[in-house]
Design a protein around this motif. Structure first.
Motif, PDB file in Angstrom:
ATOM      1  N   LYS A 204       0.893  -1.838  -0.030  1.00 19.04           N
ATOM      2  CA  LYS A 204       0.019  -0.508  -0.196  1.00 19.04           C
ATOM      3  C   LYS A 204       0.495   1.571  -0.205  1.00 19.04           C
ATOM      4  N   THR A 205       0.408   2.107  -0.690  1.00 20.08           N
ATOM      5  CA  THR A 205       0.861   3.400  -0.625  1.00 20.08           C
ATOM      6  C   THR A 205       1.522   4.486   0.701  1.00 20.08           C
ATOM      7  N   VAL A 206       1.747   4.629   0.933  1.00 19.55           N
ATOM      8  CA  VAL A 206       1.848   5.158   2.336  1.00 19.55           C
ATOM      9  C   VAL A 206       1.414   6.734   2.579  1.00 19.55           C
ATOM     10  N   LEU A 207       2.986   6.829   2.324  1.00 23.48           N
ATOM     11  CA  LEU A 207       2.577   8.810   1.469  1.00 23.48           C
ATOM     12  C   LEU A 207       3.113   9.274   0.371  1.00 23.48           C
ATOM     13  N   ARG A 208       2.916  10.113  -0.687  1.00 27.77           N
ATOM     14  CA  ARG A 208       3.685  10.327  -1.539  1.00 27.77           C
ATOM     15  C   ARG A 208       4.155  11.872  -1.302  1.00 27.77           C
ATOM     16  N   ALA A 209       5.120  12.715  -2.193  1.00 29.59           N
ATOM     17  CA  ALA A 209       5.408  13.916  -1.649  1.00 29.59           C
ATOM     18  C   ALA A 209       4.780  15.334  -2.755  1.00 29.59           C
ATOM     19  N   ARG A 210       4.231  15.981  -1.706  1.00 30.71           N
ATOM     20  CA  ARG A 210       3.353  17.434  -2.345  1.00 30.71           C
ATOM     21  C   ARG A 210       3.420  18.205  -2.075  1.00 30.71           C
ATOM     22  N   ASN A 211       5.330  18.327  -2.242  1.00 29.93           N
ATOM     23  CA  ASN A 211       5.380  20.241  -1.165  1.00 29.93           C
ATOM     24  C   ASN A 211       6.711  20.370  -1.506  1.00 29.93           C
ATOM     25  N   TRP A 253      19.386  14.940   0.556  1.00 27.70           N
ATOM     26  CA  TRP A 253      20.290  14.459   1.327  1.00 27.70           C
ATOM     27  C   TRP A 253      21.535  15.256   1.283  1.00 27.70           C
ATOM     28  N   GLU A 254      21.669  15.578  -0.701  1.00 26.34           N
ATOM     29  CA  GLU A 254      23.140  16.997  -0.298  1.00 26.34           C
ATOM     30  C   GLU A 254      22.863  18.171   0.156  1.00 26.34           C
ATOM     31  N   THR A 255      21.633  18.608   0.918  1.00 23.89           N
ATOM     32  CA  THR A 255      21.485  19.907   0.593  1.00 23.89           C
ATOM     33  C   THR A 255      19.929  20.071   2.185  1.00 23.89           C
ATOM     34  N   ASP A 256      20.453  22.044   3.004  1.00 27.25           N
ATOM     35  CA  ASP A 256      20.029  22.295   3.765  1.00 27.25           C
ATOM     36  C   ASP A 256      19.083  22.281   3.694  1.00 27.25           C
ATOM     37  N   GLN A 257      18.012  21.611   2.551  1.00 29.96           N
ATOM     38  CA  GLN A 257      16.654  21.448   2.475  1.00 29.96           C
ATOM     39  C   GLN A 257      15.988  20.346   2.954  1.00 29.96           C
ATOM     40  N   TYR A 258      16.377  19.595   3.644  1.00 28.86           N
ATOM     41  CA  TYR A 258      16.655  17.918   3.261  1.00 28.86           C
ATOM     42  C   TYR A 258      16.320  18.193   5.996  1.00 28.86           C
ATOM     43  N   GLY A 259      14.809  17.539   5.780  1.00 29.06           N
ATOM     44  CA  GLY A 259      14.373  17.167   6.770  1.00 29.06           C
ATOM     45  C   GLY A 259      12.853  16.546   7.578  1.00 29.06           C
ATOM     46  N   ASP A 274      -0.133  13.279   6.095  1.00 24.62           N
ATOM     47  CA  ASP A 274       0.910  14.731   6.501  1.00 24.62           C
ATOM     48  C   ASP A 274       0.548  16.439   7.013  1.00 24.62           C
ATOM     49  N   GLU A 275      -0.761  16.273   6.967  1.00 24.41           N
ATOM     50  CA  GLU A 275      -1.720  17.214   6.764  1.00 24.41           C
ATOM     51  C   GLU A 275      -1.021  18.388   7.739  1.00 24.41           C
ATOM     52  N   GLY A 276      -0.325  19.867   7.211  1.00 22.00           N
ATOM     53  CA  GLY A 276       0.512  20.682   8.319  1.00 22.00           C
ATOM     54  C   GLY A 276       2.088  20.372   8.312  1.00 22.00           C
ATOM     55  N   SER A 277       2.209  19.054   6.645  1.00 16.28           N
ATOM     56  CA  SER A 277       4.177  19.759   6.898  1.00 16.28           C
ATOM     57  C   SER A 277       3.562  20.429   5.434  1.00 16.28           C
ATOM     58  N   GLU A 278       3.240  21.431   4.831  1.00 20.43           N
ATOM     59  CA  GLU A 278       2.706  22.586   3.650  1.00 20.43           C
ATOM     60  C   GLU A 278       4.334  23.302   3.703  1.00 20.43           C
ATOM     61  N   HIS A 279       4.209  23.655   4.778  1.00 21.37           N
ATOM     62  CA  HIS A 279       5.430  24.666   5.053  1.00 21.37           C
ATOM     63  C   HIS A 279       6.682  24.126   4.872  1.00 21.37           C
ATOM     64  N   GLY A 280       6.724  22.962   5.406  1.00 21.45           N
ATOM     65  CA  GLY A 280       7.937  22.477   5.754  1.00 21.45           C
ATOM     66  C   GLY A 280       8.494  21.993   6.509  1.00 21.45           C
ATOM     67  N   ALA A 281       9.400  20.750   7.394  1.00 22.54           N
ATOM     68  CA  ALA A 281       9.454  19.808   7.727  1.00 22.54           C
ATOM     69  C   ALA A 281       9.189  20.561   9.335  1.00 22.54           C
TER      70      ALA A 281
END
Length: 358
Positions: A204-211, A253-259, A274-281
């Motif tokens: 089953k799919t758990v989460l997809r990237a949307r942000n 993973w190689e950048t400071d945007q990873y979280g 993962d509602e609430g993740s829209e603005h960052g980790a």
């Protein structure tokens, strides 16, 4: 060295202090587990050590004889760590020379190591190795957990055991569709385990990237096309008050945007949100000027038997090595949060065993 202080208010405990990173050597994708009162940490090691296999027959022979894959450490208290050895005996050479993100589960007297292996053409498969001892050596079983003909890139296997004893395997694989607003890229799956080396084949799919913060690279050439590629990886699951929290790392993973962020579900197989993740980790992110690209976490109960710690890697200031760090996980009305990333001295309470030498 950390300081040892006797807590006069609670004579059955002592307090250890530590400062991140707790392991200064290269240890990416750290996974920590506890067995018979001892903590073990394992992770992705320096790529140059694994790469010796490429340098001819003599080097290959030396690699096999002198090196094991995945650095392994042990600790009595989560604060002080001692290197043990490499953990995995090199498997068949044709599998590849890139080894990533090991995690270990214990069942019926056997330790099972889940890891991915692949090559420079970006194909990666999930494998399982076994040992009778937490130190290893672990030996590959010869089994691929996910069919490479179906998922040619599958990484970051995370075994999770529910309260009823049933095991599940969370992992990351590539998606190329953009249905329902999801981005193409690497994202998270889960499947039930029939036994410790076999999946049910009903993922089953758990989460997809949307942000946007989860972008790995715009205009990335993959599978013969160019994509706006996003990444969710490194799943780690914790059950809390009857709900399932799947922590994951997003971005590059190689950048400071990873979280690190998370999704939550009422059932282990989902659906997750993962509602609430829209603005960052929300769990871990770069601390400007001091902590860079924290991510790929695992979760473990501390030596007081109560406190949950998040174990993760972060880059050193020179961006030369990813190093293991730990910080306390905190539960708030808004969900899980982290006390870190921290760079100052922290404390860990250790509940003493009557025969402890601490």
């Amino acid at each position: 060295m950390t300081e040892l202080e006797i807590d006069l208010g609670a004579p059955e405990t002592v307090t250890r202090t530590y400062t991140n990173p707790v392991i200064a050597s290269y240890l990416a994708d750290p996974f920590v587990w506890k067995h018979l009162g001892v903590y073990y940490a394992i992770g992705t090691g320096p790529m140059e050590a694994y790469g010796q296999r490429k340098e001819g027959a003599e080097a290959s022979s030396a690699f096999s004889a002198q090196f094991r894959i995945f650095p392994l450490y042990r600790s009595e208290d989560l604060a002080n760590w001692t290197y043990v050895s490499g953990a995995l005996t090199p498997p068949a050479e044709e599998l590849g020379d890139s080894f990533w993100a090991p995690e270990v589960a214990f069942s019926d007297g056997v330790f099972y190591m889940y890891y991915s292996v692949g090559s420079s053409d970006k194909m990666h498969q999930l494998r399982v190795a076994t040992s009778k001892h937490p130190h290893g050596p672990f030996t590959d079983t010869g089994k691929t957990l996910v069919n490479p003909a179906v998922y040619s890139f599958a990484i970051d296997a995370h075994p999770f055991q529910d309260d009823d004893g049933q095991w599940y395997l969370f992992f990351a694989r590539d998606f190329l569709d953009t249905d329902d607003g999801a981005h193409a890229g690497t994202a998270l799956m889960v499947d039930r385990m029939v036994d410790m080396t076999t999946l049910a084949g009903e993922p089953k799919t758990v989460l997809r990237a949307r942000n946007e913060w989860q972008r790995f690279l715009a205009d990335r050439t993959m599978y013969g096309e160019t994509w706006d590629w996003h990444t969710l990886e490194g799943p780690s699951v914790l059950k809390h008050e009857g709900r399932y929290y799947c922590f994951y790392s997003g971005g590059r993973w190689e950048t400071d945007q990873y979280g690190v962020d998370y999704g939550v579900a009422d059932s282990v197989m989902g659906p997750y949100s993962d509602e609430g993740s829209e603005h960052g980790a929300r769990i871990l992110r770069t601390l400007e000027g001091s902590v860079f690209g924290p991510g790929h976490n695992s979760l473990v109960t501390g030596p007081d038997g109560e406190t949950t710690y998040i174990v993760y890697h972060a880059w050193d200031k020179g961006w030369r090595a990813r190093q293991m760090c730990i910080d306390q996980l905190i539960w708030t009305p808004e969900g899980p949060r982290c006390a870190g990333p921290t760079t100052t001295e922290q404390t860990i309470r250790v509940r003493l065993d009557p025969q402890s030498k601490l």
